[in-house]
Scaffold this active site. Sequence first.
Site, short mmCIF file in Angstrom:
data_model
loop_
_atom_site.label_atom_id
_atom_site.label_comp_id
_atom_site.label_asym_id
_atom_site.label_seq_id
_atom_site.Cartn_x
_atom_site.Cartn_y
_atom_site.Cartn_z
N PHE A 96 -30.10 -51.59 -19.94
CA PHE A 96 -30.81 -52.47 -19.01
C PHE A 96 -29.91 -52.73 -17.81
O PHE A 96 -28.79 -53.22 -17.98
CB PHE A 96 -31.11 -53.77 -19.77
CG PHE A 96 -31.76 -54.88 -18.99
CD1 PHE A 96 -33.14 -54.99 -18.92
CD2 PHE A 96 -30.99 -55.88 -18.39
CE1 PHE A 96 -33.74 -56.05 -18.26
CE2 PHE A 96 -31.60 -56.94 -17.73
CZ PHE A 96 -32.98 -57.02 -17.65
N ASN A 112 -21.61 -56.82 -6.98
CA ASN A 112 -21.54 -57.99 -6.10
C ASN A 112 -22.58 -59.07 -6.42
O ASN A 112 -22.67 -60.06 -5.71
CB ASN A 112 -21.73 -57.54 -4.64
CG ASN A 112 -20.60 -56.64 -4.20
OD1 ASN A 112 -19.44 -56.85 -4.56
ND2 ASN A 112 -20.94 -55.59 -3.46
N ALA A 171 -33.80 -61.77 -25.00
CA ALA A 171 -32.46 -61.41 -25.50
C ALA A 171 -31.62 -62.65 -25.77
O ALA A 171 -30.91 -62.74 -26.77
CB ALA A 171 -31.77 -60.51 -24.49
N LEU A 174 -6.22 -70.44 -40.28
CA LEU A 174 -5.57 -69.29 -40.91
C LEU A 174 -4.13 -69.07 -40.44
O LEU A 174 -3.47 -68.15 -40.91
CB LEU A 174 -6.39 -68.02 -40.65
CG LEU A 174 -7.39 -67.69 -41.76
CD1 LEU A 174 -8.58 -68.64 -41.70
CD2 LEU A 174 -7.87 -66.26 -41.66
N GLY A 225 -0.96 -67.78 -38.77
CA GLY A 225 -0.63 -66.45 -38.26
C GLY A 225 -1.59 -65.39 -38.75
O GLY A 225 -1.92 -64.45 -38.02
N GLU A 268 -25.65 -62.38 -20.10
CA GLU A 268 -27.02 -62.90 -20.25
C GLU A 268 -27.11 -64.34 -19.75
O GLU A 268 -27.67 -65.21 -20.40
CB GLU A 268 -27.44 -62.84 -21.72
CG GLU A 268 -27.27 -61.46 -22.29
CD GLU A 268 -28.59 -60.78 -22.54
OE1 GLU A 268 -29.63 -61.34 -22.19
OE2 GLU A 268 -28.54 -59.66 -23.08
N GLY A 269 -26.53 -64.58 -18.59
CA GLY A 269 -26.50 -65.93 -18.02
C GLY A 269 -25.22 -66.60 -18.45
O GLY A 269 -24.98 -66.77 -19.64
N THR A 270 -24.40 -66.94 -17.47
CA THR A 270 -23.11 -67.53 -17.84
C THR A 270 -23.31 -68.92 -18.43
O THR A 270 -24.35 -69.55 -18.25
CB THR A 270 -22.17 -67.64 -16.63
OG1 THR A 270 -22.71 -68.65 -15.75
CG2 THR A 270 -22.04 -66.32 -15.89
N ASP A 293 -22.02 -71.62 -17.42
CA ASP A 293 -22.25 -72.59 -16.35
C ASP A 293 -23.69 -72.53 -15.85
O ASP A 293 -24.33 -73.55 -15.63
CB ASP A 293 -21.30 -72.32 -15.17
CG ASP A 293 -19.86 -72.68 -15.53
OD1 ASP A 293 -19.67 -73.43 -16.51
OD2 ASP A 293 -18.94 -72.18 -14.85
#
Lengths: 390, 248
Positions: free
Chosen positions: A134, A140, A248, A344, A346, A369-371, A373
């Site tokens: 997709f 940009n 999604a 856990l 180390g 899929e969309g931040t 924020d």
Amino acid sequence: MDHYQAPDYYGVDELLTEEHKLVRGATRDWVKKEVSPIIEDYAQRAEFPKQLIQGLAEVGAFGPYIPEEYGGAGLDQISYGLMMQEIERGGSGIRSTCSVQSSLVMFPIYAYGTEEQRKKFLPRLASGDMLGCFGLTEPNHGSNPGGMETHYVDKGDHYLLNGAKLWISNSPYADVAVVWAKNEEGRVHGLLVERGMEGFSTPETHNKWSLRASATGELVFSDVKVPKENLLPGKSGLGAPLSCLDSARYGIAWGALGAAMDCYDTALRYAQERKQFGKPIAGFQLQQKKLAEMITEITKGQLLVWRLGTLKNEGRATGAQISMAKRNSVEIALKIARDARQVLGGMGITGDYPIMRHMMNLESVVTYEGTHDIHLLITGMDITGENAFK
Amino acid sequence: MKVLVCISHVPDTTTKIKFTEDNSALDKEGVQFVINPYDEFGLTRAVWLKEKEGAEVTVLTVGGAEVEPTLRKALAIGADNAIRVDQEATDGFQVAKQIAAVAEAEKYDLIITGRESIDYNGGQVGGMVAALLQQPFINACVGMEVEGDKAELIREIDGGKEKLSAQLPFVIGGQKGLVEESDLKIPNMRGIMQARKKPLDVRPPAETAPRTKVGTFEKPAPKGDVKMVDAENIEELVRLLHEEAKAL
């Protein structure tokens, strides 16, 4: 893995049907048999376990909610969610492959495609003969997809497509790409770009510290001639790709909980077995705080996604509600992974346990899929009526 | 060819066993139930007979409504139809009587049970069903090839295997070897959807009474600590066997 105990602190199982539990059990069995034994190795080597595609198709992980006549199983949304939960418990990368194939490729072809497109692509995508991807995000234009530069020109008997897409799961292996591009009027449309079309290439993105067992890449279009019958006619405008993302993201809301459950289960068992100062570390308050907060958040998350699934089955789930669930599940999963890693000590950083792998994967899931924020701003806009994106 | 696969609805192998307060029954709270693993080998073999020979596969469980998810799973794996005999399963004889009553009416060519069920490990039902129906019984069956109305079978015996020929109809007590673990089928989503539409017939029980009754259950005593004795120190070993273990 043999002793995995699915957390169910509030008896959420009682909200599920027997069929839901059968779907979850079958998916869990499949993941245990096929994914768990190999996933760590593939993640370490940063290789996509391509051989799982056939198995994913056989179990029905591609388009489980697509009607049977197109190769799906016709299951409901809660079943789809439970499948994503169990698959992501194995690995976010494998779940990503399923999310893309089901919600971002099969869904738009089913919802917006012609009958010919449905018949040509859906059964082959469901059977795993074809892998899809997709293309929306560009180098940009991430959170602002409306600014996309990828465009096509009507050349009479075909469209001429130019542009580039980035951060595309499955792209290096995809046979077909659902590509969102602007026409001459600047309106966004979906095009089905097939491997082999001249001028279309899919370079792989290397050196990822996250989703290492998933193939990510670019889609590059350089004067690609796309046949006119490959345009998705059913819907145009940014709402079309965003509706796919809703589907999604809904799966991710369930999936991230699966990763959280795996981390919690691992940490709980480790804390009960690991002894310091003469007693299991589960007996120390600071470890109990971590474990108690984990199960609290998992339980809240389970109720949230179950309710969302019920709304989605009724066609009533809003995009903003889905945003809230995706954001919440990933946030708690990341915190649980980090806390579990600390339980856990180390050992938590080694590949002997799944936690660090989940944690690194979730760093992608929190952004794709969309931040994180942007989902918060979606909720903000939904409750205030004010758009704070721009 | 009509095949009946008898399915036991048993606690998952990883269950932590608890009893009710008076120790008279298993505490089922929070227990996951599964298809008895021995039966699952038989079910998979039956589904192969369906795929290769066109057999009709029926699955049957004796039990209350709570066993139906187990039957649905068997349908999702590939059985054609299911029968639940509506009676709480109490002992091997009672279960065998119910199965035999259904089999007498339905005339199956082949009845597959598990060698035993992993809950009470009675290992009685298959043999009793065969006796009630006056059919041959091949227990601990690890191989079966059916050709027409004849079959070549392999069963495990002490220290080896025995090859047998038998004529249908007969009853087998199946186990691993009928198919291998890697052959076991995980139901897929289409199978689960198809299972929704397959018939699950609830039948009233035949008249029968259990012949055994449970008094109480108890767990095995925990294993004692291990004491290491130096190989040279025979005297100490004898002393421990005599004074502590009281074995001498």
